[in-house]
Scaffold this motif. Sequence first.
Motif, PDB file in Angstrom:
ATOM      1  N   HIS A  10      -5.915   7.829   3.775  1.00  0.00           N
ATOM      2  CA  HIS A  10      -6.442   7.471   5.162  1.00  0.00           C
ATOM      3  C   HIS A  10      -5.262   7.323   5.935  1.00  0.00           C
ATOM      4  CE1 HIS A  10      -5.007   3.393   4.219  1.00  0.00           C
ATOM      5  NE2 HIS A  10      -5.894   3.402   3.215  1.00  0.00           N
ATOM      6  N   GLN A  11      -5.757   7.113   7.229  1.00  0.00           N
ATOM      7  CA  GLN A  11      -4.461   7.192   8.409  1.00  0.00           C
ATOM      8  C   GLN A  11      -3.316   6.149   8.143  1.00  0.00           C
ATOM      9  OE1 GLN A  11      -6.906   5.871  11.621  1.00  0.00           O
ATOM     10  NE2 GLN A  11      -6.715   7.795  12.420  1.00  0.00           N
ATOM     11  N   ASP A  12      -3.557   5.110   7.363  1.00  0.00           N
ATOM     12  CA  ASP A  12      -2.312   4.119   7.113  1.00  0.00           C
ATOM     13  C   ASP A  12      -1.892   4.261   5.565  1.00  0.00           C
ATOM     14  OD1 ASP A  12      -2.758   3.172   9.922  1.00  0.00           O
ATOM     15  OD2 ASP A  12      -4.198   1.778   9.264  1.00  0.00           O
ATOM     16  N   TYR A  13      -2.207   5.201   5.076  1.00  0.00           N
ATOM     17  CA  TYR A  13      -2.026   5.333   3.813  1.00  0.00           C
ATOM     18  C   TYR A  13      -0.518   5.086   3.235  1.00  0.00           C
ATOM     19  CZ  TYR A  13       0.613   9.815   4.372  1.00  0.00           C
ATOM     20  OH  TYR A  13       1.479  10.591   4.570  1.00  0.00           O
ATOM     21  N   ASP A  14       0.667   5.439   4.423  1.00  0.00           N
ATOM     22  CA  ASP A  14       1.784   5.231   4.213  1.00  0.00           C
ATOM     23  C   ASP A  14       2.320   3.621   4.328  1.00  0.00           C
ATOM     24  OD1 ASP A  14       1.026   5.441   7.094  1.00  0.00           O
ATOM     25  OD2 ASP A  14       3.030   5.996   7.698  1.00  0.00           O
ATOM     26  N   LEU A  15       1.315   2.954   4.713  1.00  0.00           N
ATOM     27  CA  LEU A  15       1.699   1.538   4.819  1.00  0.00           C
ATOM     28  C   LEU A  15       1.469   0.963   3.381  1.00  0.00           C
ATOM     29  CD1 LEU A  15       0.214   0.314   8.106  1.00  0.00           C
ATOM     30  CD2 LEU A  15       2.389   0.982   7.676  1.00  0.00           C
ATOM     31  N   GLU A  16       0.575   1.552   2.434  1.00  0.00           N
ATOM     32  CA  GLU A  16       0.402   0.848   1.216  1.00  0.00           C
ATOM     33  C   GLU A  16       1.241   1.362   0.102  1.00  0.00           C
ATOM     34  OE1 GLU A  16      -3.772   1.570   0.664  1.00  0.00           O
ATOM     35  OE2 GLU A  16      -3.922   0.907   2.757  1.00  0.00           O
ATOM     36  N   ALA A  17       2.143   2.359   0.095  1.00  0.00           N
ATOM     37  CA  ALA A  17       3.360   2.884  -0.811  1.00  0.00           C
ATOM     38  C   ALA A  17       4.499   3.493  -0.082  1.00  0.00           C
ATOM     39  CB  ALA A  17       2.356   4.029  -1.764  1.00  0.00           C
ATOM     40  N   GLU A  18       5.541   3.643  -0.877  1.00  0.00           N
ATOM     41  CA  GLU A  18       6.768   3.970  -0.415  1.00  0.00           C
ATOM     42  C   GLU A  18       6.544   5.511  -0.673  1.00  0.00           C
ATOM     43  OE1 GLU A  18      10.439   2.259  -1.902  1.00  0.00           O
ATOM     44  OE2 GLU A  18       9.632   0.461  -1.894  1.00  0.00           O
ATOM     45  N   GLU A  19       5.958   5.969  -1.590  1.00  0.00           N
ATOM     46  CA  GLU A  19       6.053   7.555  -1.590  1.00  0.00           C
ATOM     47  C   GLU A  19       4.615   7.674  -1.999  1.00  0.00           C
ATOM     48  OE1 GLU A  19       8.545   9.817  -1.589  1.00  0.00           O
ATOM     49  OE2 GLU A  19       9.835   8.306  -1.135  1.00  0.00           O
ATOM     50  N   PRO A  20       3.939   8.890  -1.318  1.00  0.00           N
ATOM     51  CA  PRO A  20       2.656   9.430  -1.578  1.00  0.00           C
ATOM     52  C   PRO A  20       1.989   9.485  -2.723  1.00  0.00           C
ATOM     53  CG  PRO A  20       3.545  10.627   0.079  1.00  0.00           C
ATOM     54  CD  PRO A  20       4.795   9.735  -0.554  1.00  0.00           C
ATOM     55  N   ILE A  21       2.919   9.657  -3.745  1.00  0.00           N
ATOM     56  CA  ILE A  21       2.375  10.007  -5.215  1.00  0.00           C
ATOM     57  C   ILE A  21       1.946   8.620  -5.989  1.00  0.00           C
ATOM     58  CG2 ILE A  21       4.571   9.874  -6.270  1.00  0.00           C
ATOM     59  CD1 ILE A  21       1.856  12.555  -6.706  1.00  0.00           C
ATOM     60  N   GLN A  22       2.506   7.493  -5.263  1.00  0.00           N
ATOM     61  CA  GLN A  22       2.093   6.348  -5.658  1.00  0.00           C
ATOM     62  C   GLN A  22       0.811   5.860  -5.483  1.00  0.00           C
ATOM     63  OE1 GLN A  22       5.455   4.093  -3.645  1.00  0.00           O
ATOM     64  NE2 GLN A  22       6.694   4.070  -5.437  1.00  0.00           N
ATOM     65  N   ILE A  23       0.052   6.446  -4.537  1.00  0.00           N
ATOM     66  CA  ILE A  23      -1.072   6.347  -4.142  1.00  0.00           C
ATOM     67  C   ILE A  23      -1.960   6.742  -5.340  1.00  0.00           C
ATOM     68  CG2 ILE A  23      -3.057   6.948  -2.592  1.00  0.00           C
ATOM     69  CD1 ILE A  23      -1.159   5.149  -1.213  1.00  0.00           C
ATOM     70  N   LEU A  24      -1.466   7.728  -5.912  1.00  0.00           N
ATOM     71  CA  LEU A  24      -2.298   8.504  -7.125  1.00  0.00           C
ATOM     72  C   LEU A  24      -2.015   7.504  -8.000  1.00  0.00           C
ATOM     73  CD1 LEU A  24      -3.787  11.239  -7.106  1.00  0.00           C
ATOM     74  CD2 LEU A  24      -2.205  10.978  -5.553  1.00  0.00           C
ATOM     75  N   THR A  25      -1.098   6.868  -8.556  1.00  0.00           N
ATOM     76  CA  THR A  25      -0.844   5.967  -9.475  1.00  0.00           C
ATOM     77  C   THR A  25      -1.877   4.819  -9.283  1.00  0.00           C
ATOM     78  OG1 THR A  25       1.508   6.512  -9.799  1.00  0.00           O
ATOM     79  CG2 THR A  25       0.942   4.227 -10.612  1.00  0.00           C
TER      80      THR A  25
END
Length: 89
Positions: A10-25
């Motif tokens: 979502h719009q604020d995904y970058d506040l939840e992980a240092e690297e985007p791929i960590q969102i998949l983890t």
Amino acid sequence: MRYLAQAYFHQDYDLEAEEPIQILTEFREVEPPEAVEELRASLEQIVASGMGEDGLAEVWLETAGASYDPRQDGIAMSLWFHQMIDSLM
């Protein structure tokens, strides 16, 4: 993939992980194994279709509605799809 894109990228995904791929983890760790496997299979099917970079970008950004565009980080869409698949294994 739409659920991943809209609920996790979502719009604020970058506040939840240092690297985007960590969102998949995070997705892999909190979602039911069946959902993880279904997403992985869907991504593999899209990659196997032979879709080009523009088509992959349309699927990820337009159809799924993701706010993250890996091309802004110098990552080709095809590589991003492969990275997502690998991170879900």
